[in-house]
Design a protein around this motif. Sequence first.
Motif, mmCIF file in Angstrom:
data_model
loop_
_atom_site.group_PDB
_atom_site.id
_atom_site.type_symbol
_atom_site.label_atom_id
_atom_site.label_comp_id
_atom_site.label_asym_id
_atom_site.label_seq_id
_atom_site.Cartn_x
_atom_site.Cartn_y
_atom_site.Cartn_z
ATOM 1 N N LYS A 45 54.063 -7.108 -127.627
ATOM 2 C CA LYS A 45 54.623 -6.912 -126.274
ATOM 3 C C LYS A 45 55.114 -8.222 -125.660
ATOM 4 C CE LYS A 45 51.658 -2.952 -125.449
ATOM 5 N NZ LYS A 45 50.397 -2.520 -124.902
ATOM 6 N N ARG A 46 54.619 -9.361 -126.155
ATOM 7 C CA ARG A 46 55.027 -10.651 -125.586
ATOM 8 C C ARG A 46 56.332 -11.167 -126.199
ATOM 9 N NH1 ARG A 46 49.192 -11.388 -125.802
ATOM 10 N NH2 ARG A 46 49.349 -12.519 -127.774
ATOM 11 N N ILE A 47 56.866 -10.435 -127.149
ATOM 12 C CA ILE A 47 58.153 -10.826 -127.757
ATOM 13 C C ILE A 47 59.258 -9.966 -127.148
ATOM 14 C CG2 ILE A 47 59.477 -10.922 -129.910
ATOM 15 C CD1 ILE A 47 56.753 -11.250 -131.359
ATOM 16 N N MET A 48 60.315 -10.607 -126.704
ATOM 17 C CA MET A 48 61.440 -9.867 -126.118
ATOM 18 C C MET A 48 62.618 -9.892 -127.096
ATOM 19 S SD MET A 48 59.844 -9.091 -123.438
ATOM 20 C CE MET A 48 60.941 -8.342 -122.258
ATOM 21 N N THR A 355 60.391 -15.349 -128.659
ATOM 22 C CA THR A 355 58.932 -15.414 -128.594
ATOM 23 C C THR A 355 58.520 -16.270 -127.400
ATOM 24 O OG1 THR A 355 58.826 -17.406 -129.946
ATOM 25 C CG2 THR A 355 58.793 -15.296 -131.124
ATOM 26 N N GLU A 356 57.232 -16.278 -127.120
ATOM 27 C CA GLU A 356 56.741 -17.157 -126.049
ATOM 28 C C GLU A 356 57.074 -18.606 -126.343
ATOM 29 O OE1 GLU A 356 52.941 -15.500 -123.785
ATOM 30 O OE2 GLU A 356 52.615 -15.785 -125.928
ATOM 31 N N GLY A 357 56.949 -18.978 -127.616
ATOM 32 C CA GLY A 357 57.269 -20.353 -128.032
ATOM 33 C C GLY A 357 58.719 -20.690 -127.707
ATOM 34 N N ASP A 358 59.629 -19.775 -127.913
ATOM 35 C CA ASP A 358 61.052 -20.020 -127.615
ATOM 36 C C ASP A 358 61.237 -20.266 -126.115
ATOM 37 O OD1 ASP A 358 61.585 -19.374 -130.250
ATOM 38 O OD2 ASP A 358 62.125 -17.296 -129.810
ATOM 39 N N ARG A 359 60.477 -19.525 -125.307
ATOM 40 C CA ARG A 359 60.669 -19.641 -123.845
ATOM 41 C C ARG A 359 60.161 -20.978 -123.320
ATOM 42 N NH1 ARG A 359 59.858 -14.006 -124.363
ATOM 43 N NH2 ARG A 359 57.612 -14.020 -124.065
ATOM 44 N N ILE A 360 59.125 -21.546 -123.972
ATOM 45 C CA ILE A 360 58.576 -22.846 -123.547
ATOM 46 C C ILE A 360 59.542 -23.955 -123.906
ATOM 47 C CG2 ILE A 360 56.701 -24.517 -123.974
ATOM 48 C CD1 ILE A 360 54.927 -21.951 -124.487
ATOM 49 N N ARG A 361 60.151 -23.837 -125.106
ATOM 50 C CA ARG A 361 61.045 -24.899 -125.583
ATOM 51 C C ARG A 361 62.214 -25.147 -124.655
ATOM 52 N NH1 ARG A 361 61.352 -22.508 -131.056
ATOM 53 N NH2 ARG A 361 59.152 -22.735 -131.560
#
Length: 361
Positions: A45-48, A355-361
């Motif tokens: 659910k945290r992946i868009m 992913t969440e990682g992509d959004r932080i970057r």
Amino acid sequence: MEDEPVNIREFEERAKQVLPKMFFDYYNGGAEDEHTLRENMEAFKRIMLRPRILVDVSKIDMSTTLLGYKMQSPIIVAPTGIHKYAHPEGEVATARAAAACNTLMVLSFSSSRKLEDVASSCNSLRFYQLYVYKNREVSATLVRRAEKYGFKAIVLTVDTPRLGRREKDIKNKLILPQLSNLEGLLNVDVEQKGGSDLEAFASQTLDPSLCWKDIEWLRSITSLPIILKGILTAEDAVKAVEIGASGIVVSNHGGRQLDYAPATISVLEEVVKAVSGAVPVLLDGGVRRGTDVFKALALGAKAVLVGRPILYGLAAKGENGVKSVIKMLQGELELTMALCGTPSINDITRKHAQTEGDRIR
Ligand code: FNR
């Protein structure tokens, strides 16, 4: 008449209504706090998704290949035990449904129907899932039978040196039927003093000394390709390739083994990068929607395996229920591909997922 379930969640509710609590809990439960069980689904659910527009999606082709075998879609039936808890026809009903949907089925070592009966019930692509028992001859015999009856690969489960602590089964005092493939091969006394029969059985049979060098033994008794199921780290993925595995399944056994093992979708990319295309990487755990399948493919999976949803379908409506579940997931994947502008499986790329990682970057 009851309405047809419109999604996997509704099939789950239906299964809960019709199954005795002991059997529903066996199917649905996980290890200890069931944190990993929940995380498998939450992490999806945290992946868009990142849809692309104005692509011709008038024809969607979900077909793909695995080890050279063509599949109608990248959705595979995972090996799960004791289908007779859900339906008297057990794994034969599941196999027929998978065949009707042109779907690969991986038959569990803990099948409640003989592998020969499953093989002769329909003409479909099948792999055989293996546990290695302390008595190696039992496992070797089953590998030979599977090979003889047309199973095309061995899926060796490597995350179960011992059974995870499944507290629901312990509380329910889960009863275990004779596993039909073991008839005449293995007699184990599972008389329990108030716990789960499965746990008692597993502790007497599973070989906790199984290690990397034993893959050589397996290779010496079969010419079938060997896929390792239950890998969660780059380090083990690299080793699997080195020892000549033909594929990897990123799996935490649906949260039934080590609780607090990571959600499979959260470690998929790590494994895919480590393998760098040498062998196909599959994933299972928490797939409940076509969008989940799409996300796994975007992060590098070749295909996904689906466990509990198949059992929900089987409990709710037998063979037809399994067919409905597979078709539902295939239909959802097809729609997702259309709405993301990816008319074929090869069009799905890393850029279609965020992913969440992509959004932080
Ligand atoms: C399993 N699983 C499993 N795996 C395996 O290698 N051999 C087995 O006999 C079984 N048996 C089994 C029974 C039941 C009731 C469940 C739910 C699961 C694990 C299975 O192959 C798969 O890894 C998970 O089910 C995937 O997670 P989902 O799709 O159920 O969330």
